[in-house]
Design an enzyme around this catalytic site. Structure first.
Site, PDB file in Angstrom:
ATOM      1  N   HIS A   1       0.838  -1.200   0.000  1.00  0.00           N
ATOM      2  CA  HIS A   1       0.000   0.000   0.000  1.00  0.00           C
ATOM      3  C   HIS A   1       0.875   1.252   0.000  1.00  0.00           C
ATOM      4  CE1 HIS A   1      -4.316  -1.153   1.135  1.00  0.00           C
ATOM      5  NE2 HIS A   1      -4.313  -0.465   0.025  1.00  0.00           N
TER       6      HIS A   1
ATOM      7  N   GLU B   1      -4.549 -15.103 -23.906  1.00  0.00           N
ATOM      8  CA  GLU B   1      -3.395 -15.178 -22.997  1.00  0.00           C
ATOM      9  C   GLU B   1      -2.815 -16.589 -22.924  1.00  0.00           C
ATOM     10  OE1 GLU B   1      -4.612 -14.023 -19.021  1.00  0.00           O
ATOM     11  OE2 GLU B   1      -6.552 -14.971 -19.235  1.00  0.00           O
TER      12      GLU B   1
ATOM     13  N   ASP C   1       0.251 -13.136 -18.978  1.00  0.00           N
ATOM     14  CA  ASP C   1       0.198 -14.587 -19.119  1.00  0.00           C
ATOM     15  C   ASP C   1       0.675 -15.035 -20.490  1.00  0.00           C
ATOM     16  OD1 ASP C   1      -0.610 -15.642 -16.651  1.00  0.00           O
ATOM     17  OD2 ASP C   1      -2.613 -14.845 -16.944  1.00  0.00           O
TER      18      ASP C   1
HETATM   19  C1  PEP Z   1      -2.634 -10.823 -18.221  1.00  0.00           C
HETATM   20  O1  PEP Z   1      -2.470 -12.035 -18.061  1.00  0.00           O
HETATM   21  O2  PEP Z   1      -1.954 -10.132 -19.011  1.00  0.00           O
HETATM   22  C2  PEP Z   1      -3.670 -10.098 -17.474  1.00  0.00           C
HETATM   23  C3  PEP Z   1      -3.996  -8.856 -17.763  1.00  0.00           C
HETATM   24  O3  PEP Z   1      -4.275 -10.750 -16.458  1.00  0.00           O
HETATM   25  P1  PEP Z   1      -3.664 -10.998 -15.000  1.00  0.00           P
HETATM   26  O4  PEP Z   1      -2.411 -10.159 -14.887  1.00  0.00           O
HETATM   27  O5  PEP Z   1      -4.736 -10.611 -14.066  1.00  0.00           O
HETATM   28  O6  PEP Z   1      -3.379 -12.465 -15.051  1.00  0.00           O
HETATM   29 MG    MG Z   2      -3.958 -13.279 -17.018  1.00  0.00          MG
END
Ligand code: PEP
Ligand code: MG
Length: 568
Positions: free
Chosen positions: A187, A429, A453
């Site tokens: 935070h 992703e 991802d």
């Molecule tokens: C990603 O995977 O790019 C994404 C935006 O989702 P998260 O970071 O929540 O997995």
């Molecule tokens: Mg993701």
């Protein structure tokens, strides 16, 4: 003599000032046990101290946004019955006195939170630490040192700063801070970013190396603190600060403009949010919409699965706040590193490749339907779009669409309104969704690329593993080709592709992504104006030429060099 210390970059920017060494008062904990008769009154005293802190949080005078956020977070943590039950049990069953019971409970909570895998929840340990100090001060009648009145141009150095220290800091006087402890997602770091104040965390033992009063430079871009700098260094940083101020002033005039390239392509520059507070900030920063609302925080902050009504209220409020601007809400992306206190996930060898996101939602249809109903109902109030995460099979998307259609029929029967043209898209992703993009686009209204991802699965590089962090690069030509393919496929089908992974907020990559054909960028609010600025100054055809060369490289390092050179 000049000394340079390194740390983690919590918030970017430069500051020149004098060091103010902040040390917390040592608290001696009374270790004596209490008698049976005192049990009840001893626990009452802790409850009074907690109530007095809650009251203080509810009566802040002209609180800033950051103070309100902290106050809400602390009030929520204090409401957790586990917290007061643990203190009560230590007093009533183990005859520990009030100070020891509170101290031990806080230590235990900090330990539990610090051991969690989820970065966001892990950092809530510092909130418990903060609560511990504040309630202990009340119990012992200590008036805490505060940071609300300091000399002008102060750089605070401390072992740690709790979120409330940071929120209460004299913003007129403090130009930056650096702490021995703390993580980038704490935070404290988030507040520094919100205040736009350069800050470093995880500096090791810098607070034992300075005396206070020294002249210093804090470079939040490089992650260094320079103590007793030379005249040349001071001169260099004075001119960097001047440039920084000029740039910020210029960007203020750009944030509400439409991002149109010199040759006429309009690009949406949106924001990623996790709650309504983030959305307020995104709107202030000139977002064209929201490209990703991560709904899992709504679930993670709750003590049970949020009801349809609870979710509907939040989605409706967010939709209304944006008016005609798009709000892309991602359905529950839980599992992997994101757990829920009230739901038992199976123990798995590899949770990131396991029972998570859409897999869990389609398996637990009641949970999924509750969220989908709330979303479809909220679509009546603006430009809401639904986004399904982590798909690998076409039938995951088709089943989700079928559920949405069923819900629409139910709502028709009930006479409840919703947007008949509600768009449903997917996050791209996974490797499967890239390779099958041409099939997915038959059913999806849009794509949004989740590079966090996508990069980890394309390169088989764990996004959180420090040992191979150097291999995790969005600039790897394989990742860039994947992005280009997905965008091209969507365009051929007359649809659009956005990006909501962190790559979209990497301002070094703006021109490259533009050249790859991206239609929408969605990242941190703080980056909106800068991305718009770059787009306004760019020509799509020139960037397309550059992107062609970039994806033709063999080495990631060559792409990275080209990009730096091209951005100069
Ligand atoms: C990603 O995977 O790019 C994404 C935006 O989702 P998260 O970071 O929540 O997995
Ligand atoms: Mg993701």
């Amino acid at each position: 003599m000049t000394k340079t210390y390194e740390g983690l970059k919590a918030s970017t920017g430069y500051a020149i000032g004098n060091i103010y060494l902040f040390t917390r008062e040592e608290i001696e904990i009374d270790k004596s046990t209490i008698s049976e008769e005192l049990k009840a009154s001893e626990f009452e005293k802790v409850k009074d101290a907690i109530n007095s802190y809650v009251e203080e949080l509810s009566n802040l005078e002209n609180p800033t946004e950051a103070q309100i956020n902290i106050a809400n977070a602390h009030k929520e943590l204090l409401q957790d019955p586990y917290f007061s039950d643990t203190i009560e049990s230590k007093i009533k069953n183990e005859l520990k006195n009030k100070e020891q019971a509170l101290d031990e409970t806080i230590r235990e909570m900090v330990e539990i939170m610090s051991a969690l895998d989820d970065e966001y929840l892990k950092e809530r340990a510092s909130d418990y630490q903060d609560i511990g100090y504040q309630v202990m001060y009340k119990l012992k009648g200590i008036k805490p040192k505060d940071l609300s009145k300091l000399e002008k141009q102060s750089i605070i150095i401390s072992k740690e700063l709790t979120p409330s220290d940071t929120a209460n800091m004299d913003k007129e006087a403090v130009v930056g801070f650096a702490t021995d402890l703390g993580g980038k997602t704490s935070h404290t770091s988030i507040i520094a970013q919100t205040l736009d104040m350069p800050a470093l965390v995880g500096m090791g033992d810098v607070s034992t190396k300075v005396a206070g009063g020294e002249k210093a430079i804090l470079d939040g871009n490089k992650g260094i603190l320079i103590v007793d700098p030379s005249d040349e260094e001071l001169e260099k940083y004075e001119s960097l600060i001047k440039e920084q101020v000029e740039k910020k002033e210029r960007l203020k005039t750009i944030k509400d403009k439409k991002a149109i390239t010199k040759d006429g392509k309009h690009i949406e520059v949106s924001a990623n949010i996790g709650n309504i507070e983030d959305l307020k900030l995104a709107i202030e920063n000139g977002c064209d919409g929201v490209g990703l609302f991560r709904t899992e925080f709504l679930y993670m902050e709750n003590t049970n699965f949020p009801t349809e009504e609870e979710q509907f209220e939040v989605y409706k409020e967010a939709t209304e706040m944006l008016g005609e601007k798009p709000l892309i809400i991602r359905t529950l992306d839980i599992g992997g590193d994101k757990g829920l206190d009230y739901f038992k996930f199976p123990v798995e060898e590899n949770p990131f490749l396991g029972y998570r996101a859409i897999r869990l939602c389609l398996d637990k249809e009641d949970i999924f339907k509750t969220q989908l109903r709330a979303l479809v109902r909220a679509s009546a109030y603006g430009n809401l779009k639904i986004m399904i995460p982590f798909v690998v099979n076409i039938d995951e998307l088709k089943s989700s669409i079928e559920l949405i259609e069923e819900i629409k029929k139910d709502l028709d029967k009930e006479g409840t309104s919703y947007n008949k043209d509600l768009d449903v898209g997917i996050m791209v992703e996974t490797s499967a969704s890239i390779i099958m993009a041409d099939k997915f686009i038959k059913y999806a209204d849009f794509f949004s690329i989740g590079t966090n991802d996508l990069t980890q699965y394309t390169l088989a590089v764990d996004r959180g593993n420090e040992n191979i962090a150097h291999m995790y690069s969005n600039y790897n030509p394989a990742v860039l080709r994947a992005i280009k393919h997905v965008i091209d496929v969507s365009h051929e089908a007359g649809k659009w592709t956005g990006m909501c992974g962190a790559f979209a907020g990497d301002t070094e990559a703006t021109k490259l992504l533009l050249g790859l054909g991206l239609d929408e960028f969605s990242g941190s609010s703080a980056k909106i104006a800068e991305i718009k600025d770059t787009i306004l100054k760019s020509s799509l055809s020139e960037e397309e030429e550059f992107a062609k060369k970039a994806i033709d490289q063999e080495l990631t390092s060559d792409v990275e060099k080209m990009v730096i050179e091209h951005n100069k």
